[in-house]
Design an enzyme around this catalytic site. Structure first.
Site, PDB file in Angstrom:
ATOM      1  N   SER A  19       0.837  -1.208   0.000  1.00 34.57           N
ATOM      2  CA  SER A  19       0.000   0.000   0.000  1.00 34.57           C
ATOM      3  C   SER A  19       0.868   1.253   0.000  1.00 34.57           C
ATOM      4  O   SER A  19       1.868   1.323   0.739  1.00 34.57           O
ATOM      5  CB  SER A  19      -0.870   0.038   1.260  1.00 34.57           C
ATOM      6  OG  SER A  19      -1.822  -0.989   1.258  1.00 34.57           O
ATOM      7  N   TYR A 156      -9.766   3.974 -16.433  1.00 36.68           N
ATOM      8  CA  TYR A 156      -9.783   4.601 -15.106  1.00 36.68           C
ATOM      9  C   TYR A 156     -11.204   5.105 -14.783  1.00 36.68           C
ATOM     10  O   TYR A 156     -11.618   5.167 -13.635  1.00 36.68           O
ATOM     11  CB  TYR A 156      -8.751   5.725 -15.044  1.00 36.68           C
ATOM     12  CG  TYR A 156      -8.332   6.087 -13.639  1.00 36.68           C
ATOM     13  CD1 TYR A 156      -7.774   5.142 -12.776  1.00 36.68           C
ATOM     14  CD2 TYR A 156      -8.505   7.388 -13.157  1.00 36.68           C
ATOM     15  CE1 TYR A 156      -7.391   5.482 -11.483  1.00 36.68           C
ATOM     16  CE2 TYR A 156      -8.115   7.739 -11.874  1.00 36.68           C
ATOM     17  CZ  TYR A 156      -7.563   6.783 -11.043  1.00 36.68           C
ATOM     18  OH  TYR A 156      -7.193   7.119  -9.767  1.00 36.68           O
ATOM     19  N   LYS A 163     -11.351  11.492  -8.635  1.00 41.35           N
ATOM     20  CA  LYS A 163     -10.087  12.197  -8.338  1.00 41.35           C
ATOM     21  C   LYS A 163     -10.211  13.688  -8.674  1.00 41.35           C
ATOM     22  O   LYS A 163      -9.613  14.531  -7.999  1.00 41.35           O
ATOM     23  CB  LYS A 163      -8.918  11.565  -9.098  1.00 41.35           C
ATOM     24  CG  LYS A 163      -8.543  10.156  -8.624  1.00 41.35           C
ATOM     25  CD  LYS A 163      -8.186  10.076  -7.153  1.00 41.35           C
ATOM     26  CE  LYS A 163      -7.577   8.730  -6.767  1.00 41.35           C
ATOM     27  NZ  LYS A 163      -7.514   8.551  -5.299  1.00 41.35           N
ATOM     28  N   THR A 194      -0.246  -1.927  -6.698  1.00 42.98           N
ATOM     29  CA  THR A 194      -0.836  -2.169  -5.371  1.00 42.98           C
ATOM     30  C   THR A 194      -2.100  -2.998  -5.579  1.00 42.98           C
ATOM     31  O   THR A 194      -2.498  -3.243  -6.724  1.00 42.98           O
ATOM     32  CB  THR A 194      -1.241  -0.846  -4.678  1.00 42.98           C
ATOM     33  OG1 THR A 194      -2.241  -0.213  -5.498  1.00 42.98           O
ATOM     34  CG2 THR A 194      -0.083   0.105  -4.472  1.00 42.98           C
TER      35      THR A 194
HETATM   36  N1  LIG Z   1      -1.492   2.591  -7.031  1.00 39.58           N
HETATM   37  C1  LIG Z   1      -1.528   3.576  -7.886  1.00 39.58           C
HETATM   38  O1  LIG Z   1      -1.130   3.421  -9.054  1.00 39.58           O
HETATM   39  C2  LIG Z   1      -2.041   4.932  -7.466  1.00 39.58           C
HETATM   40  C3  LIG Z   1      -1.686   6.066  -8.231  1.00 39.58           C
HETATM   41  C4  LIG Z   1      -2.171   7.311  -7.837  1.00 39.58           C
HETATM   42  C5  LIG Z   1      -2.988   7.414  -6.724  1.00 39.58           C
HETATM   43  N2  LIG Z   1      -3.319   6.296  -6.003  1.00 39.58           N
HETATM   44  C6  LIG Z   1      -4.187   6.446  -4.843  1.00 39.58           C
HETATM   45  O2  LIG Z   1      -3.480   6.074  -3.681  1.00 39.58           O
HETATM   46  C7  LIG Z   1      -4.424   5.721  -2.667  1.00 39.58           C
HETATM   47  C8  LIG Z   1      -4.001   4.400  -2.036  1.00 39.58           C
HETATM   48  O3  LIG Z   1      -4.152   3.336  -2.969  1.00 39.58           O
HETATM   49  P1  LIG Z   1      -3.113   2.143  -3.123  1.00 39.58           P
HETATM   50  O4  LIG Z   1      -2.749   2.107  -4.551  1.00 39.58           O
HETATM   51  O5  LIG Z   1      -2.075   2.229  -2.077  1.00 39.58           O
HETATM   52  O6  LIG Z   1      -4.022   0.842  -2.907  1.00 39.58           O
HETATM   53  P2  LIG Z   1      -4.447   0.063  -1.576  1.00 39.58           P
HETATM   54  O7  LIG Z   1      -5.486  -0.913  -2.037  1.00 39.58           O
HETATM   55  O8  LIG Z   1      -3.277  -0.476  -0.876  1.00 39.58           O
HETATM   56  O9  LIG Z   1      -5.119   1.216  -0.687  1.00 39.58           O
HETATM   57  C9  LIG Z   1      -6.462   1.610  -0.797  1.00 39.58           C
HETATM   58  C10 LIG Z   1      -7.014   1.617   0.609  1.00 39.58           C
HETATM   59  O10 LIG Z   1      -8.353   2.142   0.639  1.00 39.58           O
HETATM   60  C11 LIG Z   1      -8.990   1.485   1.734  1.00 39.58           C
HETATM   61  N3  LIG Z   1     -10.444   1.658   1.679  1.00 39.58           N
HETATM   62  C12 LIG Z   1     -11.285   1.388   0.639  1.00 39.58           C
HETATM   63  N4  LIG Z   1     -12.556   1.633   1.019  1.00 39.58           N
HETATM   64  C13 LIG Z   1     -12.519   2.073   2.314  1.00 39.58           C
HETATM   65  C14 LIG Z   1     -13.498   2.473   3.261  1.00 39.58           C
HETATM   66  N5  LIG Z   1     -14.817   2.477   2.980  1.00 39.58           N
HETATM   67  N6  LIG Z   1     -13.081   2.866   4.503  1.00 39.58           N
HETATM   68  C15 LIG Z   1     -11.766   2.870   4.827  1.00 39.58           C
HETATM   69  N7  LIG Z   1     -10.782   2.498   3.976  1.00 39.58           N
HETATM   70  C16 LIG Z   1     -11.160   2.099   2.739  1.00 39.58           C
HETATM   71  C17 LIG Z   1      -8.563   0.026   1.546  1.00 39.58           C
HETATM   72  O11 LIG Z   1      -8.776  -0.733   2.710  1.00 39.58           O
HETATM   73  C18 LIG Z   1      -7.099   0.189   1.194  1.00 39.58           C
HETATM   74  O12 LIG Z   1      -6.306   0.112   2.359  1.00 39.58           O
HETATM   75  C19 LIG Z   1      -5.787   5.696  -3.356  1.00 39.58           C
HETATM   76  O13 LIG Z   1      -6.432   6.927  -3.143  1.00 39.58           O
HETATM   77  C20 LIG Z   1      -5.408   5.548  -4.812  1.00 39.58           C
HETATM   78  O14 LIG Z   1      -6.418   6.021  -5.697  1.00 39.58           O
HETATM   79  C21 LIG Z   1      -2.855   5.063  -6.354  1.00 39.58           C
END
Ligand SMILES: NC(=O)c1ccc[n+]([C@@H]2O[C@H](COP(=O)([O-])OP(=O)(O)OC[C@H]3O[C@@H](n4cnc5c(N)ncnc54)[C@H](O)[C@@H]3O)[C@@H](O)[C@H]2O)c1
Length: 260
Positions: A19, A156, A163, A194
Site C-alpha cells: 500500500s 480509469y 479524483k 498495489t
Molecule cells: N497505485 C496507484 O497506481 C495509485 C496512483 C495514484 C494514486 N493512487 C491512490 O493512492 C491511494 C491508495 O491506494 P493504493 O494504490 O495504495 O491501494 P491500496 O489498495 O493499498 O489502498 C487503498 C485503501 O483504501 C482502503 N479503503 C477502501 N474503502 C474504504 C473504506 N470504505 N473505509 C476505509 N478504507 C477504505 C482500503 O482498505 C485500502 O487500504 C488511493 O487513493 C489511490 O487512488 C494510487
C-alpha cells in the site's frame, strides 16, 4: 532527530506492505513521527497490526469511511490517546472492479457513481470535519490523487471523476482551514503496483507507458511518494497549501516521449 519529531500523524489506507500508505508510514517513521493507523475491515486487522508492530505503532483503530459513526469513533479514540494531533494521510479509494474497465458511459450506474465519490472524495472532507476541533495549528492533511483526474486514462473511468472531485476538495478545504493554520494538499502519484491498481484493466500497459514517458525513465516508488508526503506533513512545507504535487518523474508535463 528527524524533521517530524513531535508530530503525531494518523495514516489511513494500509491494507498490506505494498500500500502507498505503508510506504508513507515508513517515510514518516524515518523522520521520527509518532503514528496511528486506521484500517478498513476486520479482514485486514491482523495484517495491519503486524505492519504497525514493524514500525512500533501503538494505536491501531478500525474505520470505514463510508460510515459517519465509524469516522466519529476513530477520532474519539484518537482524542483519548493523543488529545490533539498534527494531521492525517488519506490514502483511500474504492471502485468496483466492473467500473475499472471498458465503456464508461455504458457501465456506470447512479449507485456506483455515488459510492465511488463518497468513499474516494467525500471521505477526505468528512474526516477533516470530524477531527477539526482536535487538530493542532500547523497541521497538515494529505490525500492521494492521479492524473486520471485531468486527462483521460483508458479504464480509469469513474475513478477519474472521483479524483477530479478530490482535487477540488483539496482547494476548498485548504481555503476553509487555512485560517486555523491547517494545510491541505494532494500528491498526484504515478501508477504503482498495489491491490487497488491491480483491479484497473490493462494496468501494466498504463505503468509501462508512464515510465517510458517520464523524464527520468524511472518507475515511481512508494519511497518517492513517502518522502514527498513526509515533507508535506512537516513544517518545512509550511508555505504550501491547496496544491496537487506531482510525484511522477515529470510525466504530467510531457506530450511526447524522447524516444517517440
Ligand atoms: N497505485 C496507484 O497506481 C495509485 C496512483 C495514484 C494514486 N493512487 C491512490 O493512492 C491511494 C491508495 O491506494 P493504493 O494504490 O495504495 O491501494 P491500496 O489498495 O493499498 O489502498 C487503498 C485503501 O483504501 C482502503 N479503503 C477502501 N474503502 C474504504 C473504506 N470504505 N473505509 C476505509 N478504507 C477504505 C482500503 O482498505 C485500502 O487500504 C488511493 O487513493 C489511490 O487512488 C494510487
Amino acid at each position: 532527530m528527524g524533521f517530524l519529531e513531535e508530530k503525531k500523524i494518523l495514516v489511513t489506507g494500509i491494507s498490506n506492505k505494498y500500500s502507498i500508505a505503508f510506504g508513507i508510514a515508513k517515510a514518516l517513521h524515518k523522520q521520527n513521527a509518532t503514528l496511528a493507523f486506521s484500517y478498513h475491515t476486520d479482514r485486514l486487522k491482523n495484517k495491519v497490526y503486524e505492519l504497525a508492530k514493524e514500525l512500533g505503532v501503538k494505536i491501531v483503530i478500525p474505520c470505514d469511511v463510508s460510515d459517519d459513526n465509524s469516522i466519529k469513533r476513530l477520532f474519539f479514540n484518537i482524542s483519548k490517546k493523543w488529545i490533539t494531533f498534527d494531521g492525517f494521510i488519506h490514502s483511500i479509494a474504492f471502485a468496483p472492479k466492473n467500473q475499472l474497465s471498458g465503456d464508461y458511459v455504458s457501465s456506470i450506474t447512479r449507485l456506483d457513481f455515488s459510492n465511488v465519490l463518497d468513499v474516494s472524495s467525500y471521505s477526505f472532507v468528512g474526516m477533516a470535519k470530524a477531527c477539526r476541533s482536535i487538530l493542532k495549528k500547523g497541521s497538515s492533511l494529505l490525500t492521494l490523487s492521479y492524473i486520471g483526474s485531468k486527462k483521460v486514462v483508458p479504464n480509469y473511468n469513474v475513478m477519474g471523476i472521483a479524483k477530479a472531485s478530490l482535487e477540488s476538495n483539496v482547494r476548498y478545504m485548504a481555503s476553509c482551514m487555512g485560517l486555523n493554520g491547517i494545510r491541505v494538499n494532494a500528491i498526484s502519484s504515478s501508477p504503482i503496483k498495489t491491490l487497488s491498481s491491480y483491479h484497473i484493466k490493462n494496468f501494466k500497459k498504463i505503468l509501462n507507458h508512464t515510465t517510458s514517458r517520464s523524464l527520468n525513465n524511472n518507475l515511481t516508488t512508494v519511497e518517492d511518494v513517502g518522502n514527498t508526503a513526509a515533507f508535506l506533513c512537516s513544517d518545512l512545507s509550511k508555505g504550501i497549501t491547496g496544491q496537487i504535487i506531482y510525484v511522477d518523474g515529470g510525466f504530467n508535463i510531457t506530450a511526447m516521449s524522447n524516444s517517440e
